[in-house]
Design an enzyme around this catalytic site. Sequence first.
Site, PDB file in Angstrom:
ATOM      1  N   LYS A 192       0.846  -1.203   0.000  1.00  0.00           N
ATOM      2  CA  LYS A 192       0.000   0.000   0.000  1.00  0.00           C
ATOM      3  C   LYS A 192       0.878   1.249   0.000  1.00  0.00           C
ATOM      4  CE  LYS A 192      -1.857   2.403   3.310  1.00  0.00           C
ATOM      5  NZ  LYS A 192      -1.632   3.731   2.725  1.00  0.00           N
ATOM      6  N   SER A 245       5.965   6.791  10.122  1.00  0.00           N
ATOM      7  CA  SER A 245       6.257   7.502  11.366  1.00  0.00           C
ATOM      8  C   SER A 245       6.397   6.530  12.540  1.00  0.00           C
ATOM      9  CB  SER A 245       5.124   8.484  11.659  1.00  0.00           C
ATOM     10  OG  SER A 245       3.916   7.770  11.773  1.00  0.00           O
ATOM     11  N   GLU A 247       5.100   6.920  15.351  1.00  0.00           N
ATOM     12  CA  GLU A 247       3.784   6.820  15.985  1.00  0.00           C
ATOM     13  C   GLU A 247       2.986   5.646  15.413  1.00  0.00           C
ATOM     14  OE1 GLU A 247       1.752  10.384  15.080  1.00  0.00           O
ATOM     15  OE2 GLU A 247      -0.049   9.796  16.177  1.00  0.00           O
ATOM     16  N   GLY A 249       4.262   3.244  13.619  1.00  0.00           N
ATOM     17  CA  GLY A 249       5.068   2.045  13.855  1.00  0.00           C
ATOM     18  C   GLY A 249       4.709   1.396  15.185  1.00  0.00           C
ATOM     19  N   GLU A 266      10.699   0.666   9.689  1.00  0.00           N
ATOM     20  CA  GLU A 266      11.671   1.717   9.314  1.00  0.00           C
ATOM     21  C   GLU A 266      10.990   3.038   9.626  1.00  0.00           C
ATOM     22  OE1 GLU A 266      14.661   1.183   8.240  1.00  0.00           O
ATOM     23  OE2 GLU A 266      14.588  -0.936   7.717  1.00  0.00           O
ATOM     24  N   CYS A 300      13.703  10.660   6.139  1.00  0.00           N
ATOM     25  CA  CYS A 300      13.778  10.035   7.467  1.00  0.00           C
ATOM     26  C   CYS A 300      15.147  10.231   8.094  1.00  0.00           C
ATOM     27  CB  CYS A 300      13.454   8.562   7.362  1.00  0.00           C
ATOM     28  SG  CYS A 300      14.448   7.721   6.121  1.00  0.00           S
ATOM     29  N   GLU A 397      10.953  15.144  15.176  1.00  0.00           N
ATOM     30  CA  GLU A 397      11.217  15.073  13.747  1.00  0.00           C
ATOM     31  C   GLU A 397      10.320  16.095  13.047  1.00  0.00           C
ATOM     32  OE1 GLU A 397       9.732  11.631  11.555  1.00  0.00           O
ATOM     33  OE2 GLU A 397      11.644  11.562  10.507  1.00  0.00           O
TER      34      GLU A 397
HETATM   35  P1  NAD Z   1       2.750   7.730   8.389  1.00  0.00           P
HETATM   36  O1  NAD Z   1       3.219   6.832   9.464  1.00  0.00           O
HETATM   37  O2  NAD Z   1       1.693   8.701   8.697  1.00  0.00           O
HETATM   38  O3  NAD Z   1       2.213   6.882   7.162  1.00  0.00           O
HETATM   39  C1  NAD Z   1       2.971   5.889   6.559  1.00  0.00           C
HETATM   40  C2  NAD Z   1       2.054   4.885   5.890  1.00  0.00           C
HETATM   41  O4  NAD Z   1       1.283   4.224   6.893  1.00  0.00           O
HETATM   42  C3  NAD Z   1       1.044   5.485   4.924  1.00  0.00           C
HETATM   43  O5  NAD Z   1       0.937   4.608   3.840  1.00  0.00           O
HETATM   44  C4  NAD Z   1      -0.246   5.517   5.727  1.00  0.00           C
HETATM   45  O6  NAD Z   1      -1.401   5.439   4.933  1.00  0.00           O
HETATM   46  C5  NAD Z   1      -0.104   4.286   6.584  1.00  0.00           C
HETATM   47  N1  NAD Z   1      -0.827   4.297   7.851  1.00  0.00           N
HETATM   48  C6  NAD Z   1      -1.202   5.373   8.592  1.00  0.00           C
HETATM   49  N2  NAD Z   1      -1.838   4.963   9.717  1.00  0.00           N
HETATM   50  C7  NAD Z   1      -1.830   3.610   9.684  1.00  0.00           C
HETATM   51  C8  NAD Z   1      -2.315   2.611  10.570  1.00  0.00           C
HETATM   52  N3  NAD Z   1      -2.905   2.918  11.719  1.00  0.00           N
HETATM   53  N4  NAD Z   1      -2.133   1.316  10.238  1.00  0.00           N
HETATM   54  C9  NAD Z   1      -1.498   0.993   9.101  1.00  0.00           C
HETATM   55  N5  NAD Z   1      -1.046   1.881   8.215  1.00  0.00           N
HETATM   56  C10 NAD Z   1      -1.195   3.188   8.512  1.00  0.00           C
HETATM   57  O7  NAD Z   1       4.063   8.420   7.830  1.00  0.00           O
HETATM   58  P2  NAD Z   1       4.199   9.461   6.647  1.00  0.00           P
HETATM   59  O8  NAD Z   1       3.796  10.780   7.163  1.00  0.00           O
HETATM   60  O9  NAD Z   1       3.551   8.958   5.411  1.00  0.00           O
HETATM   61  O10 NAD Z   1       5.760   9.387   6.374  1.00  0.00           O
HETATM   62  C11 NAD Z   1       6.686  10.112   7.074  1.00  0.00           C
HETATM   63  C12 NAD Z   1       7.397   9.248   8.089  1.00  0.00           C
HETATM   64  O11 NAD Z   1       8.059   8.136   7.451  1.00  0.00           O
HETATM   65  C13 NAD Z   1       8.484  10.010   8.794  1.00  0.00           C
HETATM   66  O12 NAD Z   1       8.432   9.794  10.168  1.00  0.00           O
HETATM   67  C14 NAD Z   1       9.756   9.405   8.189  1.00  0.00           C
HETATM   68  O13 NAD Z   1      10.882   9.558   9.000  1.00  0.00           O
HETATM   69  C15 NAD Z   1       9.376   8.004   7.956  1.00  0.00           C
HETATM   70  N6  NAD Z   1      10.267   7.347   6.983  1.00  0.00           N
HETATM   71  C16 NAD Z   1      11.179   6.437   7.415  1.00  0.00           C
HETATM   72  C17 NAD Z   1      12.058   5.834   6.518  1.00  0.00           C
HETATM   73  C18 NAD Z   1      13.074   4.824   7.001  1.00  0.00           C
HETATM   74  O14 NAD Z   1      13.623   4.121   6.168  1.00  0.00           O
HETATM   75  N7  NAD Z   1      13.363   4.736   8.273  1.00  0.00           N
HETATM   76  C19 NAD Z   1      12.006   6.163   5.175  1.00  0.00           C
HETATM   77  C20 NAD Z   1      11.078   7.117   4.760  1.00  0.00           C
HETATM   78  C21 NAD Z   1      10.207   7.703   5.678  1.00  0.00           C
END
Ligand code: NAD
Length: 790
Positions: A192, A245, A247, A249, A266, A300, A397
């Site tokens: 997704k 994020s 959160e 995670g 990640e 990230c 962050e």
């Molecule tokens: P997010 O956690 O809001 O969303 C990430 C994904 O999770 C999206 O596809 C979203 O639809 C889905 N999602 C949201 N709530 C969910 C739930 N309750 N259950 C399952 N899926 C859910 O993050 P974002 O705002 O899209 O991305 C930014 C974050 O990603 C930042 O914190 C960044 O640091 C992190 N990131 C980490 C890496 C890494 O390799 N460590 C790489 C890129 C981004």
Amino acid sequence: MNILDRYHAMEYGPAPEARNEADAWLAARDFGKALFIGGDWKAAAGGKTFETSEPSSGKLLAKVSDANAADIDAAVSAAAKALPKWSASSGYSRAKVLYAIGRAMQRHQRLFAVLESIDNGKPIRESRDIDVPLAIRHFIHHAGWAQALDRDFPGHKGVGVVGQIIPWNFPLLMLAWKIAPALAAGCTVVLKPAEFTPLTAILFAEICERAGVPKGVVNIVQGGPEAGAAIVNHPGIQKIAFTGSSEVGKIIRKATAGSGKKLSLELGGKSAFIVFEDADLDSAVEGLVDGIWFNQGQVCCAGSRLLVQEGIADALIAKVKTRMSRLRVGSPLDKNTDIGPLVDATQLDRVKGLVAEGARQGAVCWQPDAALPSSGYYHLPTLATGVSPANILAQEEVFGPVLATMTFRNTEEAIELANNTRYGLAASVWSENVNLALHVAPQLKAGVVWVNGTNMFDAACGFGGYRESGFGREGGREGMFEYLSAKLPLGPVIKPATVLAQPAEQSDGDAIDRTAKLFIGGKQVRPDGNYSLAVATAKGKLAGEVGLGSRKDIRDAVSAARACKAWPEATAYNRSQVLYYLAENLSGRAAEFAARLNELTGATPKAARDEVDQSIERLFLYAGLADKFEGRVHQPPARAVTLALHEPVGVVGIVAPDASPLLGLISLVAPALAMGNTVVAVPSERYPLLATDLYQVIEYSDVPAGAINIVTGRTAELAGVLAKHDDVDGLWVFADADTCGKAEAESIGNLKRVWSGNGRSLDWASDEAAGDAFLRRAIEVKNVWVPYGD
Ligand code: NAD
């Protein structure tokens, strides 16, 4: 005005990238049928769509099918149906499919780049030169792993159907990081993308059709958190790979607890960019531009905390400001643009809010005097100085173009400041003294460290974090393990401990009454509560008593384990010698331990003696492996070497099973120790005397105080305390299913690495209950990038 003045006064002319092919693709597609399931394009079962718009203008790009639980179910069924054939296909045939994907992407490289910039807002220079080439390299690199599976991962097989959820900041690259290793391992996937950036994944699904990916092997579903949650909770999925994020995670860690699903996370970061006074400042400034303003800071591993040595702080800040004034903010499709818009209005509001709060908390926020485009979600690059370590800009962050600056006086302070964060994703160290840089790198709590560089990535080098930046690695050998499972020899189902009737009668024979204490910080100490637990013999008589450990005792044990620096800092050879010595001293008392096993468990004298002998052998094995399970050196396609170092996880809690109470305990404690972890062990609740009898063996064997701590007591209670303790970095639990599930759910505070037997014991006597599978869980792989050449 002379020629030079005129030259400097000249403005950049527009250099727009053509978008007609992307617009034609957008116009030709039916986004109401955007779910790619079982090789077909489908509308969402609920008939819903969501909108994706262009960050540089706010204009609507498409209304995309919004998957619900029924769609996820259909996608998982399609993946499950495709699994047997795909996982049984030869490595060569999977390699050909991965290669075909890479080649097909190469043919549409420009379309991918333009679409990515339109949908996400990232400058075309970045999507064209970084995101897309790295994504292609990932598929081609992993074609090789598909074919090398039997050679490099003997005894492993793909985990099955994988659910993958990715964020919006690198939509295509994150997709590649997820799908390529999964396919190489023989898994089928349901992926997704993030709801802000669905487009390149749709184009990728078209590529899969063209590249001959069998139907159902790759399923791409579009949607938001509801669809994500349906993937996470689906019982037909064997592994969840999440990037996003911290959160979310944590929500996923909790939701998958006790399910037996393999999990990699990640997550976010707050990475340090450390500049020592002997650094090449001009290079450091260029590194910083890449470190924090790449992709508008929505990275990230963005170097969002600049730590600069006091003596050069003013000079560096002046250079940074000059450089910031020259950053060009504008259309992502202009080839001269350095900084594009943020992905969405909500993200812009969040960044503005954090900057305002940082300023309210005392930071001085500086921005260059530049105009922003009249529409779109733009934010000027921002430099925050006077940032205290507790300031929100130093801790949270931001995920935007905002750099927080702090100063340090000496190396120790630099390391302390760098590690003063709940994250641990990446760090960048700038010094012309490579000895200093390589002295600092291992001390940084970060999964990736770049020396005199930043944001270097390669498919062959693992990427991933420590602490709240998540667990697991993507890329390279360690990334492949995330999609493979090793055959461990399963033992019996573990039943919840029942509180046995307290045996009152002294055991017969010549047993001497003893009340064993706890073993904390190298000393035998009374339990804090001053209660004890009676231990029965196999015949139900009283064998002795042990301390009834409590929360407070675990706390003391964790402090002792954390304070013990002598063990993690010892050389591997040194650790090996101590483990040999433990084996030697246990062998000197083998008969006594065998008698104890016989008395407590009722094992025959021969079986008891075999267990002791196997325990000694296992100590010998890990003594020998302590200096052999080493890291690697990668040679990525760049002028750099990448040192994949094996580091201890840190403080590891171990909850040992009742089955084979001596061998089970030693099989878990020895590999953790061999890799330099310090241990807080909770031995078998039913047979704790085997562990307490070890105190003297430990005391005679030169084990530094605090390296091994033993707290006897109730397994379920003590496992829960270890799970919640934020200074425990790893937790291995072999207990009943309920205790294992709770330990996973309660580990979210610091996202510790939990390895649970899911309610099953192992056959500890088996040779397969030892070796690399255990050592791998005892380490973190840190990738240190060291460039070379002038
Ligand atoms: P997010 O956690 O809001 O969303 C990430 C994904 O999770 C999206 O596809 C979203 O639809 C889905 N999602 C949201 N709530 C969910 C739930 N309750 N259950 C399952 N899926 C859910 O993050 P974002 O705002 O899209 O991305 C930014 C974050 O990603 C930042 O914190 C960044 O640091 C992190 N990131 C980490 C890496 C890494 O390799 N460590 C790489 C890129 C981004």
